[in-house]
Design a protein around this motif. Structure first.
Motif, short mmCIF file in Angstrom:
data_model
loop_
_atom_site.label_atom_id
_atom_site.label_comp_id
_atom_site.label_asym_id
_atom_site.label_seq_id
_atom_site.Cartn_x
_atom_site.Cartn_y
_atom_site.Cartn_z
N VAL A 1 -5.03 48.31 49.43
CA VAL A 1 -4.06 49.33 49.84
C VAL A 1 -3.23 49.72 48.62
O VAL A 1 -2.73 48.85 47.90
CB VAL A 1 -3.13 48.82 50.95
N ASP A 2 -3.10 51.02 48.39
CA ASP A 2 -2.21 51.54 47.34
C ASP A 2 -0.93 52.04 48.00
O ASP A 2 -0.96 52.98 48.80
CB ASP A 2 -2.86 52.71 46.60
N TYR A 3 0.19 51.42 47.64
CA TYR A 3 1.50 51.89 48.10
C TYR A 3 2.08 52.78 47.01
O TYR A 3 2.34 52.32 45.89
CB TYR A 3 2.42 50.71 48.41
N LEU A 4 2.28 54.06 47.33
CA LEU A 4 2.75 55.03 46.37
C LEU A 4 4.26 55.15 46.43
O LEU A 4 4.84 55.33 47.52
CB LEU A 4 2.11 56.40 46.63
N VAL A 5 4.89 55.06 45.28
CA VAL A 5 6.34 55.23 45.20
C VAL A 5 6.66 56.23 44.10
O VAL A 5 6.16 56.13 42.98
CB VAL A 5 7.05 53.87 44.96
N ARG A 6 7.48 57.20 44.45
CA ARG A 6 7.88 58.24 43.50
C ARG A 6 9.03 57.72 42.67
O ARG A 6 10.03 57.23 43.21
CB ARG A 6 8.30 59.50 44.25
N ALA A 7 8.90 57.82 41.35
CA ALA A 7 9.96 57.35 40.45
C ALA A 7 9.93 58.17 39.18
O ALA A 7 9.01 58.98 38.95
CB ALA A 7 9.79 55.86 40.15
N ALA A 8 10.93 57.98 38.33
CA ALA A 8 11.09 58.82 37.14
C ALA A 8 11.24 57.97 35.89
O ALA A 8 11.59 56.79 35.95
CB ALA A 8 12.30 59.74 37.30
N ALA A 9 10.98 58.61 34.77
CA ALA A 9 11.14 57.95 33.48
C ALA A 9 12.55 57.39 33.33
O ALA A 9 13.54 58.06 33.69
CB ALA A 9 10.84 58.93 32.35
N GLY A 10 12.64 56.17 32.81
CA GLY A 10 13.93 55.53 32.60
C GLY A 10 14.39 54.68 33.77
O GLY A 10 15.27 53.84 33.60
N GLN A 11 13.78 54.88 34.94
CA GLN A 11 14.11 54.03 36.07
C GLN A 11 13.33 52.71 36.00
O GLN A 11 12.35 52.60 35.27
CB GLN A 11 13.83 54.75 37.39
N THR A 12 13.79 51.73 36.77
CA THR A 12 13.13 50.43 36.80
C THR A 12 12.49 50.23 38.16
O THR A 12 13.14 50.40 39.20
CB THR A 12 14.14 49.30 36.52
N LEU A 13 11.21 49.87 38.14
CA LEU A 13 10.48 49.57 39.36
C LEU A 13 10.46 48.06 39.55
O LEU A 13 10.15 47.31 38.61
CB LEU A 13 9.05 50.11 39.26
N GLN A 14 10.78 47.63 40.76
CA GLN A 14 10.78 46.20 41.09
C GLN A 14 9.85 45.96 42.27
O GLN A 14 9.93 46.67 43.28
CB GLN A 14 12.20 45.74 41.43
N VAL A 15 8.97 44.97 42.14
CA VAL A 15 7.98 44.70 43.17
C VAL A 15 7.94 43.20 43.44
O VAL A 15 7.94 42.38 42.52
CB VAL A 15 6.57 45.17 42.74
N LYS A 16 7.88 42.85 44.72
CA LYS A 16 7.72 41.45 45.13
C LYS A 16 6.76 41.40 46.30
O LYS A 16 6.88 42.18 47.24
CB LYS A 16 9.06 40.82 45.51
N LEU A 17 5.79 40.48 46.22
CA LEU A 17 4.79 40.33 47.27
C LEU A 17 4.76 38.90 47.78
O LEU A 17 4.73 37.95 46.99
CB LEU A 17 3.40 40.72 46.73
N GLN A 18 4.76 38.76 49.09
CA GLN A 18 4.59 37.45 49.72
C GLN A 18 3.45 37.58 50.73
O GLN A 18 3.48 38.44 51.60
CB GLN A 18 5.88 37.02 50.43
N GLY A 19 2.42 36.71 50.59
CA GLY A 19 1.26 36.78 51.47
C GLY A 19 0.90 35.43 52.02
O GLY A 19 1.20 34.39 51.42
N THR A 20 0.24 35.43 53.16
CA THR A 20 -0.18 34.17 53.77
C THR A 20 -1.42 33.60 53.09
O THR A 20 -1.74 32.42 53.27
CB THR A 20 -0.47 34.37 55.27
N ASN A 21 -2.12 34.41 52.31
CA ASN A 21 -3.28 33.96 51.55
C ASN A 21 -2.87 33.84 50.08
O ASN A 21 -2.33 34.78 49.51
CB ASN A 21 -4.43 34.96 51.71
N SER A 22 -3.14 32.70 49.47
CA SER A 22 -2.72 32.47 48.08
C SER A 22 -3.43 33.40 47.11
O SER A 22 -3.00 33.52 45.95
CB SER A 22 -2.99 31.01 47.69
N GLN A 23 -4.51 34.06 47.54
CA GLN A 23 -5.22 34.98 46.66
C GLN A 23 -4.87 36.44 46.95
O GLN A 23 -5.55 37.36 46.49
CB GLN A 23 -6.73 34.76 46.76
N ASN A 24 -3.79 36.64 47.65
CA ASN A 24 -3.25 37.97 47.90
C ASN A 24 -2.37 38.34 46.73
O ASN A 24 -1.41 37.64 46.40
CB ASN A 24 -2.45 37.94 49.21
N ASP A 25 -2.69 39.46 46.04
CA ASP A 25 -1.97 39.79 44.82
C ASP A 25 -1.76 41.30 44.72
O ASP A 25 -2.16 42.05 45.61
CB ASP A 25 -2.75 39.28 43.60
#
Length: 251
Positions: free
Chosen positions: A56-80
């Motif tokens: 799945v691709d989650y698309l987020v609109r953002a602009a130069a100079g901004q900071t993108l922060q991502v955190k993922l928690q999954g029930t499968n240890s190979q979910n990345d």
């Protein structure tokens, strides 16, 4: 610049030159979902279920100079997850180390839709395993807006304030001596997004703030040196761009 498919990256944990082509009967392209923030919010949380090779691709609109922060928690240890810059089909600017907490934070070099690709690593996908996950996405900081056409005329039919052929070196392409380039100026002080343009579109984006590179769409190390009025930017040792001040600054 090194390119691989998401699952190949997860399987070997090492960037290689190019990912394998997907066969006609291979996995479908990732399903896309748009991430939106509630009014006044700078982050959002989505929940989902993943099985096998159904990325799945989650698309987020953002602009130069901004900071993108991502955190993922999954029930499968190979979910990345990986992060792909605007317009990229499978070349990531961030690839998880597959150890510890699945999280990343980085400054963005350009305006557009960034894709957070959530997937199961190859062994789990081949076993058709599943994972329930929670993805938290945040965008913070003030964008560095492009100069308006009234302040700096744009090249007709493009978002660029200037285009040129500049000296460059590209990995595994010894015959290449110059690259097509475009610049989106965000000030007349050397604040701009430099884009190297290849046969398949944009192949490198580098954000400069007051003449210094501060972000790029790569996880490889970026260094810069000066020669007169030219900034020489290297991505590792195999990729180089010679960028004149006048190209970044304009008139």
């Amino acid at each position: 610049m090194k390119a691989m498919t998401t699952r190949a990256l997860a399987a070997v944990a090492i960037l290689a030159l190019a990912g394998p082509l997907v066969a006609a009967d291979g996995p479908p392209p990732p399903r896309q979902e748009r991430v939106t923030f509630a009014k006044g919010a700078s982050s959002a949380t989505v929940k989902g279920t993943l099985k096998g090779g159904a990325d799945v691709d989650y698309l987020v609109r953002a602009a130069a100079g901004q900071t993108l922060q991502v955190k993922l928690q999954g029930t499968n240890s190979q979910n990345d997850f990986n992060v792909l810059p605007p317009g990229s089909a499978n070349v990531a600017m961030y690839v998880s180390s597959m150890t510890g907490e699945r999280s990343w934070s980085g400054m963005l070099p350009a305006d557009g839709d960034y894709a957070i690709r959530v997937y199961l690593m190859r062994p789990a996908a081949r076993r058709n395993e599943a994972s329930k996950y929670t993805l938290t996405v945040g965008v913070t900081g003030n964008p560095l807006a492009p100069l308006s056409a009234a302040r700096d005329a744009k090249v007709a039919g493009t978002a660029y304030h200037a285009t040129a052929k500049l000296p460059c070196t590209l990995p595994y392409q010894p015959d290449v001596k110059s690259c097509d380039a475009g610049v989106v100026r965000r000030g007349h002080d050397g604040t701009a997004t430099f884009e190297a343009i290849g046969a398949m579109g944009v192949q490198r984006r580098i954000l400069f703030v007051r003449g210094k590179p501060v972000a790029a769409d790569t996880m490889d190390p970026v260094t810069a040196t000066r020669q007169g009025d030219v900034t020489i930017v290297k991505v590792r040792d195999a990729e180089r761009y010679d960028i004149p001040d006048a190209f970044l600054n304009g008139g």
